[in-house]
Design an enzyme around this catalytic site. Structure first.
Site, PDB file in Angstrom:
ATOM      1  N   GLY A  28       7.585   9.373  33.218  1.00 31.83           N
ATOM      2  CA  GLY A  28       8.738   8.629  33.722  1.00 31.83           C
ATOM      3  C   GLY A  28       9.844   8.477  32.695  1.00 31.83           C
ATOM      4  O   GLY A  28       9.629   8.619  31.485  1.00 31.83           O
ATOM      5  N   ASN A  29      11.040   8.238  33.193  1.00 25.92           N
ATOM      6  CA  ASN A  29      12.158   7.942  32.302  1.00 25.92           C
ATOM      7  C   ASN A  29      13.220   7.166  33.064  1.00 25.92           C
ATOM      8  O   ASN A  29      13.330   7.273  34.284  1.00 25.92           O
ATOM      9  CB  ASN A  29      12.741   9.201  31.645  1.00 25.92           C
ATOM     10  CG  ASN A  29      12.597  10.412  32.525  1.00 25.92           C
ATOM     11  OD1 ASN A  29      13.310  10.523  33.512  1.00 25.92           O
ATOM     12  ND2 ASN A  29      11.664  11.291  32.211  1.00 25.92           N
ATOM     13  N   SER A  44      11.331  10.283  24.942  1.00 28.42           N
ATOM     14  CA  SER A  44      10.149  10.986  25.461  1.00 28.42           C
ATOM     15  C   SER A  44       8.972  10.755  24.511  1.00 28.42           C
ATOM     16  O   SER A  44       9.153  10.343  23.361  1.00 28.42           O
ATOM     17  CB  SER A  44      10.439  12.480  25.603  1.00 28.42           C
ATOM     18  OG  SER A  44      10.515  13.066  24.337  1.00 28.42           O
ATOM     19  N   GLY A  45       7.776  10.988  25.020  1.00 29.88           N
ATOM     20  CA  GLY A  45       6.582  10.967  24.185  1.00 29.88           C
ATOM     21  C   GLY A  45       6.083   9.599  23.754  1.00 29.88           C
ATOM     22  O   GLY A  45       5.243   9.515  22.857  1.00 29.88           O
ATOM     23  N   SER A  73      14.304  12.739  26.805  1.00 27.48           N
ATOM     24  CA  SER A  73      13.395  13.477  27.675  1.00 27.48           C
ATOM     25  C   SER A  73      14.084  14.723  28.212  1.00 27.48           C
ATOM     26  O   SER A  73      15.294  14.733  28.435  1.00 27.48           O
ATOM     27  CB  SER A  73      13.021  12.562  28.851  1.00 27.48           C
ATOM     28  OG  SER A  73      12.536  13.336  29.919  1.00 27.48           O
ATOM     29  N   GLU A  75      13.811  15.681  31.057  1.00 34.99           N
ATOM     30  CA  GLU A  75      14.196  15.359  32.435  1.00 34.99           C
ATOM     31  C   GLU A  75      15.569  14.668  32.503  1.00 34.99           C
ATOM     32  O   GLU A  75      16.074  14.409  33.590  1.00 34.99           O
ATOM     33  CB  GLU A  75      13.104  14.508  33.094  1.00 34.99           C
ATOM     34  CG  GLU A  75      11.859  15.347  33.395  1.00 34.99           C
ATOM     35  CD  GLU A  75      10.647  14.522  33.805  1.00 34.99           C
ATOM     36  OE1 GLU A  75      10.557  13.353  33.399  1.00 34.99           O
ATOM     37  OE2 GLU A  75       9.808  15.057  34.519  1.00 34.99           O
ATOM     38  N   HIS A  94      13.183   7.552  37.030  1.00 35.64           N
ATOM     39  CA  HIS A  94      12.274   8.626  37.441  1.00 35.64           C
ATOM     40  C   HIS A  94      10.852   8.178  37.122  1.00 35.64           C
ATOM     41  O   HIS A  94      10.565   7.747  36.002  1.00 35.64           O
ATOM     42  CB  HIS A  94      12.601   9.925  36.704  1.00 35.64           C
ATOM     43  CG  HIS A  94      11.507  10.932  36.818  1.00 35.64           C
ATOM     44  ND1 HIS A  94      11.084  11.412  38.041  1.00 35.64           N
ATOM     45  CD2 HIS A  94      10.725  11.526  35.894  1.00 35.64           C
ATOM     46  CE1 HIS A  94      10.094  12.263  37.843  1.00 35.64           C
ATOM     47  NE2 HIS A  94       9.856  12.341  36.554  1.00 35.64           N
ATOM     48  N   HIS A  96       6.356   8.367  38.522  1.00 39.35           N
ATOM     49  CA  HIS A  96       5.301   9.130  39.190  1.00 39.35           C
ATOM     50  C   HIS A  96       4.387   8.199  39.999  1.00 39.35           C
ATOM     51  O   HIS A  96       3.233   8.002  39.635  1.00 39.35           O
ATOM     52  CB  HIS A  96       4.464   9.879  38.148  1.00 39.35           C
ATOM     53  CG  HIS A  96       5.214  10.901  37.353  1.00 39.35           C
ATOM     54  ND1 HIS A  96       4.630  11.622  36.335  1.00 39.35           N
ATOM     55  CD2 HIS A  96       6.494  11.335  37.423  1.00 39.35           C
ATOM     56  CE1 HIS A  96       5.520  12.457  35.810  1.00 39.35           C
ATOM     57  NE2 HIS A  96       6.662  12.288  36.442  1.00 39.35           N
ATOM     58  N   HIS A 157       5.605  16.591  41.804  1.00 39.04           N
ATOM     59  CA  HIS A 157       5.995  15.936  40.559  1.00 39.04           C
ATOM     60  C   HIS A 157       6.138  14.417  40.707  1.00 39.04           C
ATOM     61  O   HIS A 157       5.257  13.685  40.269  1.00 39.04           O
ATOM     62  CB  HIS A 157       7.298  16.603  40.075  1.00 39.04           C
ATOM     63  CG  HIS A 157       7.800  16.113  38.763  1.00 39.04           C
ATOM     64  ND1 HIS A 157       8.728  16.774  38.019  1.00 39.04           N
ATOM     65  CD2 HIS A 157       7.521  14.982  38.066  1.00 39.04           C
ATOM     66  CE1 HIS A 157       8.980  16.105  36.913  1.00 39.04           C
ATOM     67  NE2 HIS A 157       8.259  15.007  36.926  1.00 39.04           N
TER      68      HIS A 157
HETATM   69 ZN   LIG Z   1       8.366  13.346  35.651  1.00 44.14          ZN
END
Ligand SMILES: [Zn+2]
Length: 217
Positions: A28-29, A44-45, A73, A75, A94, A96, A157
């Protein structure tokens, strides 16, 4: 620290999403538009629900980091493509979530069988054609399937939800996950009645009016 309150809101949003089963760990972001080409973005990460406000990055649309130590990210491309296509959008989430994940893998659009979906999200939530994570192709597919709505499902996704504020984008993500749950159970019970056309038209008109108000701000 610039944008301290918004950075804290982003962290709190991830905690909320994880507590409600709508995101997990490193996935996610979230981004928030704070200037013409300036955004706050989760790095990210990192385990998103465990990060600190100072971990949130200040970045430009091409991913240049102006503040913070992490990496944007991949994304983020999809976020930026949405911001460029939609002047009303000020925040993108974003994530999941589980039920929307089933829909993403099944690749069926979510029909607005409940009135709330059209009013808050804009109508049928489409599944964007599959493209690998972090590609320009995925960004293009997402913008195309999003249209003038507030959410799109990424095939195999997850979900991208947007709004004129972070609060709205979070609310939209929740509406999508609820609608996805309804859609999954509807398949299990052999289908449901569609929303009457007049009701859908009315909800859609109300949605478009709200959208135009947000565009003119
Ligand atoms: Zn994703």
């Amino acid at each position: 620290m610039a944008y301290e309150d918004l950075k804290r809101e982003i962290v709190e949003a991830f905690v909320f999403l994880e507590e409600h089963g709508m995101n997990w760990a490193y996935s996610g972001n979230i981004s928030v538009r704070v200037g013409e080409d300036l955004f706050l973005l989760s790095p990210s990460g990192v385990w998103k629900a465990r990060m600190k406000p100072e971990d949130v990055l200040l970045v430009t649309g091409d991913g240049k980091v102006l503040e913070g130590n992490g990496k944007p990210s991949v994304e983020f491309k999809t976020h930026v493509a949405i911001y460029r296509a939609r002047r009303d959008v000020k925040a993108v989430v974003h994530a999941h979530p589980i039920y929307a994940g089933i829909i993403a893998a099944k690749r069926v659009d979510i029909e607005p069988v409940l009135e709330e979906l059209t009013f808050y999200v804009g109508g049928t939530i489409r599944v964007a054609s599959y493209a690998p994570s972090g590609t320009e192709e995925l960004a293009r597919n997402a913008v195309e399937a999003l249209g003038d709505k507030k959410a799109v499902i990424l095939a195999n996704h997850g979900v991208v939800a947007c709004g004129s504020s972070l609060e709205e984008a979070l609310a939209v993500l929740g509406y999508v996950e609820r609608a996805a749950k309804v859609a999954v159970y509807s398949m299990l019970i052999g289908g449901v009645h569609p929303l009457p056309r007049e009701a859908e038209t009315l909800e859609r008109e109300l949605y478009v009016q709200k959208l135009h108000r947000a565009m003119s701000q």
